[in-house]
Write a protein that holds these residues in place. Structure first.
Motif, PDB file in Angstrom:
ATOM      1  N   GLN A 103       0.674  -1.220   0.013  1.00 50.86           N
ATOM      2  CA  GLN A 103       0.018  -0.008   0.028  1.00 50.86           C
ATOM      3  C   GLN A 103       0.884   1.261   0.094  1.00 50.86           C
ATOM      4  OE1 GLN A 103      -2.730  -1.322   3.395  1.00 50.86           O
ATOM      5  NE2 GLN A 103      -4.094  -0.029   2.075  1.00 50.86           N
ATOM      6  N   GLY A 145       1.069   3.686  -2.950  1.00 49.97           N
ATOM      7  CA  GLY A 145       0.448   5.122  -2.611  1.00 49.97           C
ATOM      8  C   GLY A 145       1.541   6.182  -3.043  1.00 49.97           C
ATOM      9  N   SER A 175       0.669   6.704  -6.840  1.00 53.90           N
ATOM     10  CA  SER A 175      -0.547   7.242  -6.750  1.00 53.90           C
ATOM     11  C   SER A 175      -0.658   8.723  -6.675  1.00 53.90           C
ATOM     12  CB  SER A 175      -1.643   6.608  -5.746  1.00 53.90           C
ATOM     13  OG  SER A 175      -1.679   5.256  -6.068  1.00 53.90           O
ATOM     14  N   TYR A 207      -2.008  11.818  -8.922  1.00 52.43           N
ATOM     15  CA  TYR A 207      -2.803  12.578  -8.478  1.00 52.43           C
ATOM     16  C   TYR A 207      -2.548  14.084  -8.732  1.00 52.43           C
ATOM     17  CZ  TYR A 207      -5.798  15.614  -5.078  1.00 52.43           C
ATOM     18  OH  TYR A 207      -6.559  16.419  -4.542  1.00 52.43           O
ATOM     19  N   GLN A 212      -7.617   5.596 -10.813  1.00 52.05           N
ATOM     20  CA  GLN A 212      -7.968   4.495 -10.258  1.00 52.05           C
ATOM     21  C   GLN A 212      -7.435   3.266 -10.515  1.00 52.05           C
ATOM     22  OE1 GLN A 212     -11.094   4.408  -8.766  1.00 52.05           O
ATOM     23  NE2 GLN A 212     -11.145   6.338  -8.798  1.00 52.05           N
ATOM     24  N   ARG A 246      -4.012   2.813 -10.016  1.00 51.01           N
ATOM     25  CA  ARG A 246      -3.085   2.750  -8.959  1.00 51.01           C
ATOM     26  C   ARG A 246      -4.143   2.444  -7.764  1.00 51.01           C
ATOM     27  NH1 ARG A 246      -0.614   3.872 -12.724  1.00 51.01           N
ATOM     28  NH2 ARG A 246       1.488   5.063 -12.743  1.00 51.01           N
ATOM     29  N   GLN A 247      -5.367   3.122  -7.635  1.00 46.38           N
ATOM     30  CA  GLN A 247      -6.164   2.877  -6.411  1.00 46.38           C
ATOM     31  C   GLN A 247      -6.420   1.377  -6.308  1.00 46.38           C
ATOM     32  OE1 GLN A 247      -6.986   4.528  -3.839  1.00 46.38           O
ATOM     33  NE2 GLN A 247      -8.734   3.451  -2.843  1.00 46.38           N
ATOM     34  N   GLN A 297      -5.372  -1.538  -3.252  1.00 50.52           N
ATOM     35  CA  GLN A 297      -6.492  -2.485  -2.706  1.00 50.52           C
ATOM     36  C   GLN A 297      -6.177  -3.804  -2.790  1.00 50.52           C
ATOM     37  OE1 GLN A 297     -10.002  -1.129  -4.414  1.00 50.52           O
ATOM     38  NE2 GLN A 297     -10.426   0.710  -2.890  1.00 50.52           N
ATOM     39  N   THR A 316     -13.993  -0.208  -7.049  1.00 49.15           N
ATOM     40  CA  THR A 316     -12.909   0.400  -8.139  1.00 49.15           C
ATOM     41  C   THR A 316     -13.056   0.040  -9.181  1.00 49.15           C
ATOM     42  OG1 THR A 316     -11.089   0.623  -5.836  1.00 49.15           O
ATOM     43  CG2 THR A 316     -10.577   0.870  -8.210  1.00 49.15           C
TER      44      THR A 316
END
Length: 503
Positions: free
Chosen positions: A140, A144, A147, A151, A317, A319-320, A324, A384
């Motif tokens: 994670q 992150g 991500s 972002y 998304q 990356r999200q 997860q 997701t």
């Protein structure tokens, strides 16, 4: 927080301060200075666009989002950096704690039930040390980081899309001020023509060539035009307030805009009058391609801010989804501790002497393997995936909308080209017709009705020409936005981002 601005009376000062403001902190904002309402600042279209890009509230919010994204990148990196902490504490025993233990420990011959008090501890106790915690592997955390970078890219693309919209809004609203001014000029010209005719008619009435009904007709026409002039003048004020709102300036600031729609030739590559120079330069900054070419549409898909934002959102998304999915992976971390302890009686001495002090070190590896955490992880993954599918549908719809906007803008431009040449001829004919009707009336061979009809036709021709130029300029602004080739946006966005990185 409300920011107030410093408005000097010279336009160059306004531009310098306002353009520099978005990269200034609130503490650097200058206090407002009273503006003299009797003076008016005249802006051209280029200056209006530059002020809007620097001072519009939506632009400022987009800039704040980029700065916030920078901080989120730092937060993401902090999750994989070492966590170092130091601690120290001191305990003073005002009375040393006493415990009771069996007496047989010290005297084998003592009674088994006998207890003796024993004091444990010393007057002064010291503890201190350092601890270091380092993440070795965490799915994670590493996802992150990537991500957060995506972002930030999403916020940059959002800034681009916002800039494209602000420039287009500025152009359309600027044109609205010009067409409102054009309406006032047309009514004023008609009033002037009727006043001149009325003066001649009164002289002719006094000489007995016409009756008083001719004078009365002209007075009624003049009286009907005055309320129309008042309405048109208020329309200018309304359009200017809309422009000031987009520029992010006080709504009471007196401004005027350069440009004359009735003298603007949309076919020419250069301005025929200095007041239209900025309008023409912005208009010609993006070439018009009226061919229904798929290459143009595909190019627009790569340049439009809204489509670029959706593309980056899909990456985000992705990356999200990976973050997860990484919740099923084990995590590994290491901890290191270095501790000192000291005990001493009597008067406290910082961490005692070397004989009263001890040191210890530990290192620990922590492996966590998630086995079962309910159904939340799987549900989040499915959500997701649904959001990714929704973004794909949004992108498909946006592509269709972009194609429709391009075709509609092309059609509006074609319509303006086809109608303006004919309207230009009609305008010339209407002017000659009015001049002939006026000459006939003054020579006593024409009627007042002929002159009134000629004046009405001239006014309609002038208004139609200005409206067509207005429609063309708005269609061209929409065309540029539909292609994603909005003037000033690319370089302006790059300059803003470079300044943010330097700060």
């Amino acid at each position: 927080m409300n920011h107030r601005f410093f408005y000097p009376l010279k336009l160059c000062g306004i531009l310098i301060l306002i353009i520099g403001f978005p990269l200034s902190s609130p503490a650097e904002a200058q206090p407002a200075r009273q503006v003299d309402d009797t003076l008016s600042q005249t802006l051209n279209l280029k200056q209006a666009i530059q002020i809007a890009l620097a001072n519009n509230t939506q632009m400022k919010r987009a800039l704040l989002s980029i700065r916030d994204a920078d901080e989120q990148v730092r937060i993401a990196w902090s999750n994989v950096m070492p966590d170092i902490a130091a601690s120290a504490n001191y305990t003073r025993n005002l009375e040393v704690p006493v415990n009771f233990i069996p007496a047989v420990i010290f005297n084998p011959d003592a009674d088994q039930d006998e207890l003796v008090p024993v004091a444990f501890g010393t007057d002064n106790n010291w503890q201190g040390g350092f601890s270091v915690s380092q993440t070795i592997f965490s799915g994670q955390a590493f996802v992150g980081i990537s991500s957060s970078e995506v972002y930030k890219a999403a916020q940059s693309e959002s800034l681009r899309a916002t800039s494209q919209g602000i420039v287009t809004q500025t152009r359309v609203t600027y044109h609205q001020v010009l067409i409102a001014k054009e309406q006032v000029k047309l009514i004023q010209a008609q009033i002037q023509r009727i006043r001149e005719t009325l003066e001649d008619t009164r002289i002719r009435f006094e000489e007995g060539f016409v009756d008083d009904y001719a004078v009365l007709q002209l007075e009624v026409q003049l009286g009907n035009l005055k309320p129309q002039l008042t309405t048109a003048q208020f329309a200018i004020d309304t359009a200017k307030r809309e422009l000031l709102d987009i520029l992010g300036l006080p709504l009471h600031l007196p401004i005027d805009v350069e440009g004359n729609l009735s003298n603007l030739n949309i076919y020419s590559s250069s301005a025929e009058s200095p007041e239209n120079r900025s309008l023409k330069k912005i208009d010609k900054s993006v070439p018009i391609q009226l061919e229904k070419d798929s290459l143009i549409i595909n190019q627009a898909f790569d340049l439009r801010g809204d489509l670029r934002v959706l593309d980056v959102q899909q990456q985000l998304q992705d990356r999200q989804l990976k973050a997860q999915q990484s919740q099923y992976l084990p995590s590994l971390s290491a901890n290191y501790n270095l501790q000192w302890t000291a005990s001493q009686p009597g008067t406290p001495q910082f961490f005692g002497t070397e004989d009263q002090r001890a040191r210890s070190q530990t290192i620990m590896l922590n492996l966590q393997i998630p086995i079962f955490q309910g159904f939340s992880r799987d549900a989040n993954i499915q959500r997701t995936k649904i959001q990714l599918k929704d973004l794909e549908l949004q992108e498909n719809q946006t592509r269709r909308t972009a194609q429709k906007e391009i075709l509609s803008a092309q059609q509006s431009i074609e319509q303006a080209f086809e109608t303006l040449e004919a309207q230009k001829k009609v305008l010339e004919q209407a002017r000659r017709g009015y001049e002939r009707a006026e000459a006939r009336y003054q020579n006593g061979v024409g009627t007042q009705q002929e002159l009134t009809d000629a004046d009405l036709q001239l006014r309609q021709a002038e208004n139609s020409y200005a409206q067509t130029v207005f429609s063309y300029l708005n269609a061209k602004a929409q065309y540029d936005q539909a292609l994603g080739l909005v003037p000033f946006v690319g370089q302006q966005v790059n300059d803003i981002q470079n300044k943010i990185e330097l700060n």
